[in-house]
Write a protein that holds these residues in place. Sequence first.
Motif, PDB file in Angstrom:
ATOM      1  N   ASN A  31      26.208  89.843  27.699  1.00 19.96           N
ATOM      2  CA  ASN A  31      26.642  88.532  28.179  1.00 19.96           C
ATOM      3  C   ASN A  31      26.152  88.356  29.611  1.00 19.96           C
ATOM      4  OD1 ASN A  31      28.499  89.752  29.972  1.00 19.96           O
ATOM      5  ND2 ASN A  31      29.995  89.919  28.331  1.00 19.96           N
ATOM      6  N   LYS A  32      26.439  87.241  30.199  1.00 18.79           N
ATOM      7  CA  LYS A  32      25.943  86.934  31.550  1.00 18.79           C
ATOM      8  C   LYS A  32      27.017  87.209  32.602  1.00 18.79           C
ATOM      9  CE  LYS A  32      22.236  84.067  30.268  1.00 18.79           C
ATOM     10  NZ  LYS A  32      21.198  84.977  30.000  1.00 18.79           N
ATOM     11  N   GLY A  33      27.178  88.448  32.976  1.00 19.24           N
ATOM     12  CA  GLY A  33      28.012  88.799  34.108  1.00 19.24           C
ATOM     13  C   GLY A  33      29.416  89.270  33.811  1.00 19.24           C
ATOM     14  N   ALA A  34      30.053  88.808  32.767  1.00 25.63           N
ATOM     15  CA  ALA A  34      31.413  89.249  32.468  1.00 25.63           C
ATOM     16  C   ALA A  34      31.378  90.651  31.874  1.00 25.63           C
ATOM     17  CB  ALA A  34      32.084  88.282  31.497  1.00 25.63           C
ATOM     18  N   LYS A  35      32.308  91.466  32.285  1.00 22.91           N
ATOM     19  CA  LYS A  35      32.366  92.823  31.759  1.00 22.91           C
ATOM     20  C   LYS A  35      32.837  92.771  30.304  1.00 22.91           C
ATOM     21  CE  LYS A  35      34.388  97.334  32.569  1.00 22.91           C
ATOM     22  NZ  LYS A  35      35.346  98.127  33.326  1.00 22.91           N
ATOM     23  N   PRO A  36      32.096  93.389  29.351  1.00 19.97           N
ATOM     24  CA  PRO A  36      32.551  93.399  27.953  1.00 19.97           C
ATOM     25  C   PRO A  36      33.907  94.079  27.833  1.00 19.97           C
ATOM     26  CG  PRO A  36      30.273  94.115  28.105  1.00 19.97           C
ATOM     27  CD  PRO A  36      30.806  94.037  29.502  1.00 19.97           C
ATOM     28  N   TRP A  37      34.729  93.599  26.936  1.00 16.13           N
ATOM     29  CA  TRP A  37      36.075  94.165  26.778  1.00 16.13           C
ATOM     30  C   TRP A  37      36.043  95.548  26.142  1.00 16.13           C
ATOM     31  CZ3 TRP A  37      38.465  95.425  22.139  1.00 16.13           C
ATOM     32  CH2 TRP A  37      37.803  95.007  20.991  1.00 16.13           C
ATOM     33  N   ILE A  38      34.935  95.874  25.510  1.00 20.60           N
ATOM     34  CA  ILE A  38      34.797  97.176  24.874  1.00 20.60           C
ATOM     35  C   ILE A  38      33.689  97.941  25.602  1.00 20.60           C
ATOM     36  CG2 ILE A  38      33.142  96.386  23.154  1.00 20.60           C
ATOM     37  CD1 ILE A  38      34.640  98.090  21.101  1.00 20.60           C
ATOM     38  N   LYS A  39      33.817  99.248  25.647  1.00 20.93           N
ATOM     39  CA  LYS A  39      32.844 100.062  26.391  1.00 20.93           C
ATOM     40  C   LYS A  39      31.443  99.921  25.810  1.00 20.93           C
ATOM     41  CE  LYS A  39      36.021 103.625  27.929  1.00 20.93           C
ATOM     42  NZ  LYS A  39      36.393 105.044  27.861  1.00 20.93           N
ATOM     43  N   LEU A  40      30.467 100.001  26.692  1.00 19.96           N
ATOM     44  CA  LEU A  40      29.072  99.992  26.277  1.00 19.96           C
ATOM     45  C   LEU A  40      28.708 101.350  25.694  1.00 19.96           C
ATOM     46  CD1 LEU A  40      27.553  98.182  29.362  1.00 19.96           C
ATOM     47  CD2 LEU A  40      28.014  97.208  27.115  1.00 19.96           C
ATOM     48  N   GLY A  41      27.710 101.386  24.858  1.00 23.32           N
ATOM     49  CA  GLY A  41      27.290 102.627  24.224  1.00 23.32           C
ATOM     50  C   GLY A  41      26.713 103.617  25.215  1.00 23.32           C
ATOM     51  N   PHE A  42      26.859 104.880  24.910  1.00 22.23           N
ATOM     52  CA  PHE A  42      26.300 105.945  25.725  1.00 22.23           C
ATOM     53  C   PHE A  42      24.786 105.788  25.757  1.00 22.23           C
ATOM     54  CE2 PHE A  42      24.359 110.171  25.979  1.00 22.23           C
ATOM     55  CZ  PHE A  42      24.857 110.575  27.198  1.00 22.23           C
ATOM     56  N   GLY A  43      24.203 105.833  26.918  1.00 23.84           N
ATOM     57  CA  GLY A  43      22.758 105.788  27.049  1.00 23.84           C
ATOM     58  C   GLY A  43      22.141 104.410  26.938  1.00 23.84           C
ATOM     59  N   HIS A  44      22.950 103.359  27.091  1.00 21.29           N
ATOM     60  CA  HIS A  44      22.407 102.004  26.927  1.00 21.29           C
ATOM     61  C   HIS A  44      21.344 101.654  27.973  1.00 21.29           C
ATOM     62  CE1 HIS A  44      25.280 100.918  30.085  1.00 21.29           C
ATOM     63  NE2 HIS A  44      24.519  99.858  30.284  1.00 21.29           N
ATOM     64  N   LYS A  45      21.335 102.381  29.081  1.00 25.69           N
ATOM     65  CA  LYS A  45      20.325 102.110  30.111  1.00 25.69           C
ATOM     66  C   LYS A  45      18.933 102.542  29.636  1.00 25.69           C
ATOM     67  CE  LYS A  45      23.179 101.632  34.037  1.00 25.69           C
ATOM     68  NZ  LYS A  45      23.056 100.296  34.525  1.00 25.69           N
ATOM     69  N   GLU A  46      18.875 103.541  28.775  1.00 23.49           N
ATOM     70  CA  GLU A  46      17.594 104.010  28.240  1.00 23.49           C
ATOM     71  C   GLU A  46      17.331 103.466  26.837  1.00 23.49           C
ATOM     72  OE1 GLU A  46      20.010 106.400  29.226  1.00 23.49           O
ATOM     73  OE2 GLU A  46      19.248 106.375  31.276  1.00 23.49           O
TER      74      GLU A  46
ATOM     75  N   ASN B 172      17.742 100.627  24.518  1.00 24.14           N
ATOM     76  CA  ASN B 172      18.078  99.209  24.413  1.00 24.14           C
ATOM     77  C   ASN B 172      16.868  98.459  23.860  1.00 24.14           C
ATOM     78  OD1 ASN B 172      16.382  98.334  26.770  1.00 24.14           O
ATOM     79  ND2 ASN B 172      17.848  99.625  27.873  1.00 24.14           N
ATOM     80  N   VAL B 173      17.087  97.227  23.471  1.00 25.28           N
ATOM     81  CA  VAL B 173      16.035  96.433  22.840  1.00 25.28           C
ATOM     82  C   VAL B 173      14.843  96.245  23.774  1.00 25.28           C
ATOM     83  CG1 VAL B 173      15.477  94.175  21.853  1.00 25.28           C
ATOM     84  CG2 VAL B 173      17.644  95.272  21.286  1.00 25.28           C
ATOM     85  N   ALA B 174      15.094  95.932  25.023  1.00 26.10           N
ATOM     86  CA  ALA B 174      13.988  95.692  25.971  1.00 26.10           C
ATOM     87  C   ALA B 174      13.066  96.901  26.064  1.00 26.10           C
ATOM     88  CB  ALA B 174      14.546  95.325  27.348  1.00 26.10           C
ATOM     89  N   ASN B 175      13.632  98.098  26.139  1.00 28.67           N
ATOM     90  CA  ASN B 175      12.804  99.309  26.212  1.00 28.67           C
ATOM     91  C   ASN B 175      12.102  99.582  24.886  1.00 28.67           C
ATOM     92  OD1 ASN B 175      13.459  99.722  28.862  1.00 28.67           O
ATOM     93  ND2 ASN B 175      14.952 101.330  28.468  1.00 28.67           N
ATOM     94  N   GLN B 176      12.801  99.352  23.769  1.00 36.41           N
ATOM     95  CA  GLN B 176      12.188  99.630  22.469  1.00 36.41           C
ATOM     96  C   GLN B 176      11.057  98.653  22.145  1.00 36.41           C
ATOM     97  OE1 GLN B 176      14.364 100.770  19.093  1.00 36.41           O
ATOM     98  NE2 GLN B 176      15.610 102.226  20.225  1.00 36.41           N
ATOM     99  N   GLU B 177      11.137  97.434  22.657  1.00 35.75           N
ATOM    100  CA  GLU B 177      10.057  96.471  22.415  1.00 35.75           C
ATOM    101  C   GLU B 177       8.750  96.909  23.072  1.00 35.75           C
ATOM    102  OE1 GLU B 177      11.933  92.772  23.639  1.00 35.75           O
ATOM    103  OE2 GLU B 177      12.046  92.167  21.533  1.00 35.75           O
TER     104      GLU B 177
END
Length: 157
Positions: free
Chosen positions: A36-51, A53-58
Motif C-alpha cells: 500500500n502507499k505508506g500505511a503500515k500493513p496490519w499483518i506482518k510482512l514476509g521474511f525476506g521481502h526486501k530481497e 519481491n516482484v520488482a526483483n524477480q522481474e
Amino acid sequence: RKYYTEEEMTKYHNMNSRDCCRTPMAWDSSETAGFNKGAKPWIKLGFGHKEINVANQEKDETSILSFYKNIIKIRKQQSDILIDGTSKFTLLDNGAFKVERTSKDGKKIVVLLNITEKKLENTEVPKNAKVLISSWSDNKEFKGQLRSYESIMFIID
C-alpha cells in the motif's frame, strides 16, 4: 458484552487463525513491500521481502516469476497439445515420472519429472525432442540424466 480485550483477541487470533502464515504480497523492497502507499500493513510482512519481491524477480530471468511467465507462454503457444490433447502417465524404471501429451493431429510434448533428491540415470526421450523449458536454469544439454528435483518439458518434432 465484551469478553476479551483487543490485546487478548489479537493474541488469540494470531495463535488460532491462518493469518500467521499469510503475508501481504511483496511487490517491492519498500517498508510496506509496495502493498500500500505508506500505511503500515496490519499483518506482518514476509521474511525476506526486501530481497524476494516482484520488482526483483522481474529483473531476474532465473526467478520463479520468470519461470511461471515462460510456462504460461508455452501453454498458450502449445494449447492444442497442453489444453486439448490427451495424457499418458508412466512411472519409469529409474523412478522418474513421464507425462506425454498428444494433440489430435499427433504432435507431442513429453515432460520428465524427478521428484527425488537423487540423480536419475538412463532416462530416455524420443528422438527429435527439443527442450521447451527446464526447472534448472543452466540450459545444460539433456543426456539421459535427471538431476534431483529436475523437470524438463520437450516438444517432439
